[in-house]
Every structure is written in C-alpha cells, then in structure tokens.
Design an enzyme around this catalytic site. Sequence first.
Site, PDB file in Angstrom:
ATOM      1  CG  ASP A  42      -0.228  -0.049   2.539  1.00 38.10           C
ATOM      2  OD1 ASP A  42       0.051   1.021   3.118  1.00 38.10           O
ATOM      3  OD2 ASP A  42       0.075  -1.168   3.001  1.00 38.10           O
ATOM      4  CD  GLU A 129      -4.115   3.079  11.139  1.00 35.49           C
ATOM      5  OE1 GLU A 129      -3.054   2.925  11.795  1.00 35.49           O
ATOM      6  OE2 GLU A 129      -4.198   2.870   9.913  1.00 35.49           O
TER       7      GLU A 129
END
Length: 244
Positions: A42, A129
């Site tokens: 990513d 997160e």
Amino acid sequence: MPGFSLMQGVEGSAAFPRFGDRKPHIWLSRRKPWHYAIHGTDISRHNKTIDWGAMARGHVSFVFIKATEGGDHTDPNFAQNWQGAKAAGIARGAYHFYYFCRPVKDQLRWFIRNVPKDKTALPPVLDIEWNHKSPTCRRRPAPAVVHKDMRIFLQGVEKYYGKKPIIYTTVDFFYDNNLRIFRTYPFWLRSVADHPDTRYNNHPWLFWQYTGTGRVPGIVGDADISVFAGNGRQWQDWLQHIRP
C-alpha cells in the site's frame, strides 16, 4: 469472509515471493509470510515516486493507494498512482484514512468525489485505526459511535461502487471497538509480530499486512507489505468475483 487454505510452494520462488525487510521479524508461527503466493503493498505520498515497471516485474500482485483522509484532504499522488498501477497491470484499489474529528457523511462524500468508479479496481478500503500521532485530532469515540459511523461509510461506499468494501485495522483498534461484529465484511489486518490468526483470535481475514519496513521493487525506502489469504487460483477467482 473466511480465510483461505494455504497452498504449499517453494520458499522464495517467483510464485511465492520473499521480499526483503530492513527490520525482519523472526516468525515463529507455522505459516510465515513467504508461505503465501500473493503479495502486495500500500502506498501514499510518503512513498514518493513509484517505479511501476519495477514493481510489476518484481512480482507485486496488488497495491492499495491512499486516496483521501478526513473530509478535505486528497493524497497529492493519488491520481498518478491510480493511473500508474493500472498501466502496469497491477491490481489496485483506493483507501480512505478515517479522521475522528470530521462527520462521517463528509468523509463519505469526499471519498466518492475523489475516487473514480472503475469496475476493474479492487474494493474500496476503510482504513480505521487510532492515530496517536495526529497533530489535530486525538479523539477516541466510544465503540457505539465507531460502529454507527463505520456502517454509514461502509454502506455508502458499497452502494456507490457496487463492491463490498474492505476494513483495514490494527490489533488495538480491533479489540477496543469489538470489530468482530463486522464479520460480514472482509478484513485487512495489520499484525507485524505474529500471525493474524493468533493476534486476532482466528478472526477471518482477506489480507494480512505483516511489515512496515519491507523492501518492495519500485519503492525507495521502507514499504508496507501484505499477503492475500489464498493461493494463486483463489486470487484469480476472487478478482473475477469482484469484477462483474
């Protein structure tokens, strides 16, 4: 979505790549990252300019590209990365980094505004997160609020793009907010110190991010590396399933 069975392969072979790592972990689990056939990464602006040709030649099968954050930030490299990955023939999807100090509907509208519809793309990802390093927002809503906002974002994205989105998260956030209740969604789990089956108590996963200090062809410096839960044939079957 349940995990896939492991396909045995030759360690370090082209079909089962084994990438370098600046700070390699000593994996004690039976299944190690290089026992999985499909690896990817990513990226965001922090990875700077990507050499897509090198990435394609280096057996990188997929890439998730940061598109948006909050309700007003777009990754400045998103457009060029989005086109670069497609031109190189690497499966790619877009992710949104959730910001707890902005209404969820603003974030949903911002993602839809900036990420084009593309039937060939991987499902969108909600990266959610705790961000203790944020200079502007360290808010930690109660689990009930987290659940409500996640459902609004996930359902809105699925309705617009026609694909069930993926949830990316970390160990602490998963347990703090009991994300196990979102079991109808595929998960991309971060676990850099042990196999996710151990850290997440056998919660089903589709992708496992196993390092943030990896060495990926086409990327200068540290890179995240993840694996797909299944073997090569299951990867192709899944791609066909998500690309109507």
